[in-house]
Design a protein around this motif. Sequence first.
Motif, PDB file in Angstrom:
ATOM      1  N   LEU A 267      37.632  38.664  43.409  1.00  0.00           N
ATOM      2  CA  LEU A 267      36.557  39.588  43.760  1.00  0.00           C
ATOM      3  C   LEU A 267      35.257  38.780  43.703  1.00  0.00           C
ATOM      4  O   LEU A 267      34.882  38.284  42.635  1.00  0.00           O
ATOM      5  CB  LEU A 267      36.510  40.754  42.766  1.00  0.00           C
ATOM      6  CG  LEU A 267      35.371  41.752  42.996  1.00  0.00           C
ATOM      7  CD1 LEU A 267      35.526  42.487  44.321  1.00  0.00           C
ATOM      8  CD2 LEU A 267      35.306  42.767  41.842  1.00  0.00           C
TER       9      LEU A 267
ATOM     10  N   GLN B 292      43.006  37.648  45.570  1.00  0.00           N
ATOM     11  CA  GLN B 292      42.870  38.184  44.204  1.00  0.00           C
ATOM     12  C   GLN B 292      41.518  37.828  43.578  1.00  0.00           C
ATOM     13  O   GLN B 292      41.311  38.014  42.387  1.00  0.00           O
ATOM     14  CB  GLN B 292      43.998  37.655  43.297  1.00  0.00           C
ATOM     15  CG  GLN B 292      45.334  38.329  43.538  1.00  0.00           C
ATOM     16  CD  GLN B 292      46.057  37.709  44.705  1.00  0.00           C
ATOM     17  OE1 GLN B 292      46.208  36.491  44.782  1.00  0.00           O
ATOM     18  NE2 GLN B 292      46.478  38.531  45.656  1.00  0.00           N
TER      19      GLN B 292
ATOM     20  N   LEU C 259      43.770  41.810  40.744  1.00  0.00           N
ATOM     21  CA  LEU C 259      42.682  40.825  40.697  1.00  0.00           C
ATOM     22  C   LEU C 259      42.910  39.794  39.599  1.00  0.00           C
ATOM     23  O   LEU C 259      43.432  40.107  38.530  1.00  0.00           O
ATOM     24  CB  LEU C 259      41.340  41.537  40.456  1.00  0.00           C
ATOM     25  CG  LEU C 259      40.798  42.381  41.610  1.00  0.00           C
ATOM     26  CD1 LEU C 259      39.577  43.179  41.149  1.00  0.00           C
ATOM     27  CD2 LEU C 259      40.438  41.492  42.800  1.00  0.00           C
TER      28      LEU C 259
END
Length: 365
Positions: free
Chosen positions: A99, A97, A49
């Motif tokens: 969230l 990547q 992430l």
Amino acid sequence: EKDGFPHYMAKEIHEQGAVLRSTLKGRLTEQGVDLSEELDWSGEFVRSLKQVHLVACGTSYYAALVAERVLEQWTDLDVRVDIASEYRYRQVRVTPQTLAVFVSQSGETADTLAAQRKVRSLGARCLAVTNVRGATLAREVHDRLLLKAGPEIGVAATKTFMGQMATLYLLALKLGWDRGTLNPAEAERLAAALIQLPYQVERTLEREEQVRRVAEKYSKYDNFLYLGRGISFPVALEGALKLKEISYVHAEAYAAGEMKHGPIALLEPDVPVMTVMPRDSLYEKSLSNLQEAKARRSPLVAVATDGDDLVTRHVDDVLRIPWSDEVFSPFLSVIPLQQFAYHVARFRGREIDQPRNLAKSVTVE
Ligand code: F6R
């Protein structure tokens, strides 16, 4: 069903220790945070992430603003927060990547749903933080975390704000832990502090009488300025929103450092200033903002930490909260502000659980 309380709002404020306890239960131990029942994320995914986007409306947006500051401290992620009705029409950049976290008590807020659909189609990984398991939002996202606050009947959100913060702190702790940005000793210390929070919340709730007296004294004023810095800024926003919603008193919240960029022009003896200023790293700065307000002869109220004697020399009234680590103070400092709004509304004879013009969930744009 109001358990002897005159209003659902009072009952729900009082439930906040229990809400925290059930939100943390089974997800947090002295050893750390475990969200594996709900999030089947691989270590590889968590480490891949790059950004977190937090998107919400109203009180949920303020919980997201608190979480933004926590995520910045505990992780190395690039964090951005937006109001759903803005985010959905902006040119946001997301990737796998990213969230994207949608915070919605009801899980039915139209703008939040639309924002989720938009970035999901652009490739973001979407997580819902909601109180309603079967809600539309919960059904549409990749992942979900439930607050476990129980149904909230009062239109003004109180216990779900507490549950949202707790859930988002768990998420931040997990991300910091799994990405290795929190060292194990620090992570364990934070987990242990989180476990203690329900008790501190209960100790804060017991102090309602001090708040009721101050609310009585200030219930005739028609305009308030709320101030806070750092992690207390979103708390000031939430406190002002509560006062507006249920007492119909105008309250404006500002980051304390912005006061001299405009709102200071409003200050005069009939505009009280409510400053959220726990004893933290920005305390001295808040104190100097207070002095500027004092010079304009505004009545001053502070939400301040036990044992802080300095503040009493500068303000007219103090709403005391127990000491906590800086990062956890919103769980305590929001309580006197909820109670203040509730009691001002009572002194003004308002419809507390059903304020005019408001709906519990806003399902139209
Ligand atoms: C404030 C309040 C509203 C909601 C907002 C978002 O007391 O209740 O500001 O927070 O309408 O609602 P949810 O969280 O259901 O998306």
